[in-house]
Structure formats: C-alpha cells, structure tokens
Design a protein around this motif. Structure first.
Motif, PDB file in Angstrom:
ATOM      1  N   ALA A   7      -2.856  10.104   3.671  1.00 56.04           N
ATOM      2  CA  ALA A   7      -4.048  10.866   3.273  1.00 56.04           C
ATOM      3  C   ALA A   7      -5.264  10.429   4.088  1.00 56.04           C
ATOM      4  O   ALA A   7      -6.068  11.260   4.530  1.00 56.04           O
ATOM      5  CB  ALA A   7      -4.311  10.687   1.784  1.00 56.04           C
ATOM      6  N   LYS A   8      -5.397   9.122   4.305  1.00 52.92           N
ATOM      7  CA  LYS A   8      -6.522   8.631   5.105  1.00 52.92           C
ATOM      8  C   LYS A   8      -6.401   9.088   6.557  1.00 52.92           C
ATOM      9  O   LYS A   8      -7.388   9.498   7.184  1.00 52.92           O
ATOM     10  CB  LYS A   8      -6.577   7.102   5.054  1.00 52.92           C
ATOM     11  N   HIS A  35       0.843  -1.189   0.000  1.00 50.83           N
ATOM     12  CA  HIS A  35       0.000   0.000   0.000  1.00 50.83           C
ATOM     13  C   HIS A  35       0.883   1.246   0.000  1.00 50.83           C
ATOM     14  O   HIS A  35       1.791   1.352   0.833  1.00 50.83           O
ATOM     15  CB  HIS A  35      -0.917   0.020   1.233  1.00 50.83           C
ATOM     16  N   GLU A  66       1.644   7.269   0.820  1.00 50.97           N
ATOM     17  CA  GLU A  66       0.883   8.497   0.615  1.00 50.97           C
ATOM     18  C   GLU A  66      -0.612   8.256   0.807  1.00 50.97           C
ATOM     19  O   GLU A  66      -1.334   9.114   1.309  1.00 50.97           O
ATOM     20  CB  GLU A  66       1.146   9.054  -0.796  1.00 50.97           C
ATOM     21  N   GLU A  67      -1.068   7.072   0.410  1.00 54.04           N
ATOM     22  CA  GLU A  67      -2.481   6.732   0.580  1.00 54.04           C
ATOM     23  C   GLU A  67      -2.839   6.629   2.053  1.00 54.04           C
ATOM     24  O   GLU A  67      -3.884   7.129   2.499  1.00 54.04           O
ATOM     25  CB  GLU A  67      -2.754   5.406  -0.125  1.00 54.04           C
TER      26      GLU A  67
END
Length: 337
Positions: free
Chosen positions: A230-231, A223, A226-227
């Motif tokens: 952001a979450k 994963h 950055e994802e």
C-alpha cells in the motif's frame, strides 16, 4: 517542479546481448517458478564491462545529436559497484567522455538513490540546466551485475537485474524533447525493507552472493506485506500526481508511460489497473526483453521510444520510478521532434 525552457538535446542507451530466459532456466540459473511469475523474455548482459565505460559510451552517443554542446555539469548514478572502491565515477566518466574536460571547469556529481537514481539525476540536472547561462548538463546512469557478488537471477525476487547504460544531455535551447516537470518524494520508514544487518563495519565479501530476498524476509516477518504494498503503490500514485499537476496535464493525456522494468507481478501493475492504463501505453513489451537496468530504466526507455519513432511530435511521456530507501520519482516529457 515545473520546468520552463529545459530540453533534452541528446539521448542514448547502451545495451548488451540478450540472454533468453528459457536458457537461464535450462542452465539452472533462474528458478522456473520465478520465471513463470516474472514473465520476462530475455535480459541484457554485457560480460566483463565496466559501468563507467558504458556510461561514457552512452554519453558520447547522446552528444552526437545536433550541434556541439559545452558540458559544464555531469551527474552520474548507478545502483551497484561502479569499478573501484573509494573513487569518483562521475569524474572518470567526464574525463573519458568529454574531450575538453581536462582543460575546463566541469562540476561532477554522483547520486545514489538506487533504482530511482535515473529520475533523481534527471530532476537535479534540470535544476542545474535551468540555472545555467551557457553550458549544458549531462546525466548518465549505468550498471553491470556480475557473479558471484550479484546473481542477477537469484539475488532478488520480482525483477532480474540487467547490464546497460543511458545518457541524456539537458540544455536551455530547444531540443528533441522538453522536460515539462519532475518530482521526487521519499519515505525513509521503508528503508529497513532492504537493510538486512546494516550498518556494517566492513563491506560485504565480494565472493558471497548478495541475498536481497533474505533482507526483505527479515522486514516482512514483522510487517504485513499488504502494508508495504500500500505504501509503495500509494507513493507511485502521489509522485506521478505531483508531476502531472506541475506540467498542467491529466493522466489520460499521457501517451506513453515508462515504468521500471520489473517482473509482471510487481505492485506497479495494481497501479496500472487502478487507473485503467492499458499495457500498450507502457513499455512492458520492450522491458521484458531487457530486464531491470538499475538506475537507467527510464532514460533507456525514453530513448527506445524516441529512437523507434513510437512517440511523434507533441506526445507526452510519463517517466516513473522507485528505489529502495525508499524514494520515488516522476517526470513529464513532451516530444518536440
């Protein structure tokens, strides 16, 4: 959720001696590169302490505020081992800290939301207090992180775990502060970030150090980081927005913010810069001398503000937290005295 007539009538925290970070680095306990990135000054350490005893002590001090309060609900939270397997720490705290507990009806609960536990317990306690016609609600949070199972300087990255406890007493009669609102949200899709090889048939070997960094590496291998960031930051923004709306106030009306006591590099700082929240409006300068007190950061931080006179009457304080799982919490507190 908006709260009417829910007040903090007592608050206290228990912290230990400070272990200077530069000494931890010199001992070889703390990686120098991690220390430079985290920018912490010292960590609260209480060798040989039991979390439940620290919680009972904090509650005793919180109860010393003002008139006597009859506690009919006690909610406890912590993120690490509380002193015994197959046990009810909340009941133990009630029995040892409340002299009338053995001769009266008293409900005890334990909340497990990791570092979000303090605000989850506060939120739950506010609901109980609003429904009560007589008795008060006690909320306690405590943790102790001991070798070899938990290496406070190396088990995780971006924060250093500290020993300590905090307690608040909630009632419907006026107190030193009012709980104007509280909010909780969650995103179980991020649970694997700290899961590792869970579920397992047996507990981890207590002689083996917990490797939380390794668990995160497993997740981040598939994963994008950055994802995840952001979450995490998006949820911090969302839960605070909900609490602000329920309290009918704006973010620029908040006088002080109490965020988790993490290292400087943790994602919340991007949230601060996004909304122009100056560092002096946070408790960063205090938090970097204490470390991450598990589930107790926000309650201990609020106690620090109140006990030092940093928040005069009428001040608004936003408590914000997050915990692996993943859950986030926020509460808006108005200082009344």
């Amino acid at each position: 959720m908006k709260h009417d007539d829910v007040y903090i009538t007592g608050i206290a925290s228990v912290l230990g001696q400070r272990d200077p970070v530069h000494e931890a680095v010199a001992r070889g306990d703390y990686d120098p590169d991690d220390a430079a990135e985290d920018d912490l000054e010292s960590i609260s350490v209480i060798p040989g302490a039991a979390p439940t005893e620290l919680a009972a002590r904090a509650l005793g001090e919180a109860l010393s505020f003002g008139e006597d309060r009859r506690i009919d609900t006690l909610i406890h939270t912590g993120i690490h081992f509380q002193g015994q397997d197959y046990w009810t720490p909340a009941a133990h705290i009630a029995r040892t800290a409340l002299p009338d507990a053995a001769s009266s009806r008293l409900t005890t609960l334990e909340i497990r939301q990791a570092s979000n536990g303090g605000l989850a317990a506060l939120h739950t306690g506010a609901l109980f207090a609003a429904a009560n016609s007589g008795g008060a609600v006690a909320v306690t949070a405590a943790d102790v992180f001991a070798q070899p199972h938990f290496d406070r300087y190396r088990s995780d990255k971006g924060l250093v775990l500290a020993d300590g406890a905090a307690a608040v007493v909630l009632d419907r009669s006026s107190g030193i502060a009012a709980v104007r609102s509280s909010a909780l949200i969650g995103d179980p899709s991020l649970e694997p970030l700290y899961a590792g090889d869970a579920p397992r048939p047996l507990p981890n070997d207590p002689s083996t150090r917990l490797d939380l960094r390794g668990r995160k590496d497993i997740y981040l291998a598939d994963h994008p980081i950055e994802e995840a960031i952001a979450k995490l930051t998006g949820a911090t923004e969302e839960v605070l927005r909900i609490a602000l709306e329920d309290a009918d106030c704006k973010i620029d009306q908040i006088d002080r913010f109490v965020f988790p006591n993490t290292g400087r590099g943790i994602a919340e700082w991007k949230f601060l810069s996004q909304y122009g929240i100056d560092e002096d409006r946070t408790l960063w300068k205090w938090g970097r001398t204490v470390g991450h007190i598990g589930a107790a950061d926000q309650l201990a931080g609020l106690h620090h503000l109140i006990s030092t006179g940093a928040t005069p009457k009428g001040s608004l304080v936003a408590l914000c937290s997050s915990g692996i799982g993943f859950n986030w919490g926020a509460a808006i507190i108005e200082i009344m005295a």
